[in-house]
Design a protein around this motif. Structure first.
Motif, PDB file in Angstrom:
ATOM      1  N   SER A  72     -10.358   1.150  -0.882  1.00  0.00           N
ATOM      2  CA  SER A  72      -9.687  -0.151  -0.872  1.00  0.00           C
ATOM      3  C   SER A  72     -10.443  -1.147  -1.749  1.00  0.00           C
ATOM      4  O   SER A  72     -11.635  -0.993  -1.991  1.00  0.00           O
ATOM      5  CB  SER A  72      -9.603  -0.669   0.565  1.00  0.00           C
ATOM      6  OG  SER A  72      -8.909   0.263   1.385  1.00  0.00           O
ATOM      7  N   MET A  96      -5.991   1.247   2.005  1.00  0.00           N
ATOM      8  CA  MET A  96      -5.544   2.619   2.200  1.00  0.00           C
ATOM      9  C   MET A  96      -5.951   3.038   3.609  1.00  0.00           C
ATOM     10  O   MET A  96      -7.114   2.882   3.994  1.00  0.00           O
ATOM     11  CB  MET A  96      -6.211   3.552   1.175  1.00  0.00           C
ATOM     12  CG  MET A  96      -5.710   4.955   1.211  1.00  0.00           C
ATOM     13  SD  MET A  96      -4.040   5.163   0.595  1.00  0.00           S
ATOM     14  CE  MET A  96      -4.209   4.649  -1.101  1.00  0.00           C
ATOM     15  N   SER A 155      -0.516   3.105   2.098  1.00  0.00           N
ATOM     16  CA  SER A 155      -1.126   2.043   1.292  1.00  0.00           C
ATOM     17  C   SER A 155      -0.429   0.739   1.663  1.00  0.00           C
ATOM     18  O   SER A 155       0.764   0.722   1.941  1.00  0.00           O
ATOM     19  CB  SER A 155      -0.988   2.327  -0.206  1.00  0.00           C
ATOM     20  OG  SER A 155       0.372   2.327  -0.580  1.00  0.00           O
TER      21      SER A 155
END
Length: 181
Positions: A72, A96, A155
């Motif tokens: 991330s 994520m 995501s």
């Protein structure tokens, strides 16, 4: 007569290690934030939030969204229009979450419900906490992966347009809002 701008300030060479990525993120609804107390940068320090007050008693705490390392990030891109004099910063947080399951699907759905405004506090890999107000979920995605080693995942993208770059948060301000580090 033109209004004078602030005096320029130097950026000195840092001798500290510099690492990328996000180690932690805590999110709350923007309506649950009563106030923030930043330091005055004219006193010689940068923008540093020293206190965050939640609305109500005892206040709705921040929720921790666990992210794995190296998955991330956040970016901040300035838009400066030299013709009309407007400036703003587009702040984007990409998260994520591994392993698709019902509880995560529900949490992501609630996070984006009604295109609500959110506040995020992000811990970066350098050990610095950053404050991002007025974020909104702008996209979700991912899926099962193709190969077994891919794993399944979600995501989530949060976006805001704010006047300033993210403010740094003094770690001592976090315990008062339920973030224990």
């Amino acid at each position: 007569m033109a209004i004078p701008c602030q005096a320029l300030e130097a950026i000195v060479k840092s001798c500290e290690n510099n690492s990328g990525g996000i180690y932690g993120i805590w999110i709350n609804q923007q309506d649950n934030i009563a106030s923030i107390t930043p330091t005055d940068p004219s006193a010689g320090a940068g923008w540093l939030i020293t206190a965050i007050t939640l609305a109500g008693t005892p206040g709705v705490p921040f929720e921790n969204y666990y992210v794995r390392r190296n998955t991330s990030n956040f970016t901040e891109d300035s838009t400066i229009d030299l013709v009309n004099g407007s400036s703003f910063v587009t702040q984007t947080i990409n998260l994520m979450f591994h392993r698709r399951e019902a509880d995560k699907s529900r949490a992501i759905k609630i996070l984006g419900a009604g295109q609500q405004y959110l506040t995020a506090i992000v811990l970066d890999a350098n050990g610095i906490f950053w404050y991002f107000p007025y974020m909104q979920v702008s996209a979700t995605g991912e899926g099962s992966g193709t190969a077994r080693a891919d794993g399944s995942k979600y995501s989530v993208t949060l976006v805001a347009e704010n006047e300033y770059l993210a403010y740094e948060v003094d770690p001592s301000a976090l315990a008062a809002i339920g973030i224990n580090i």
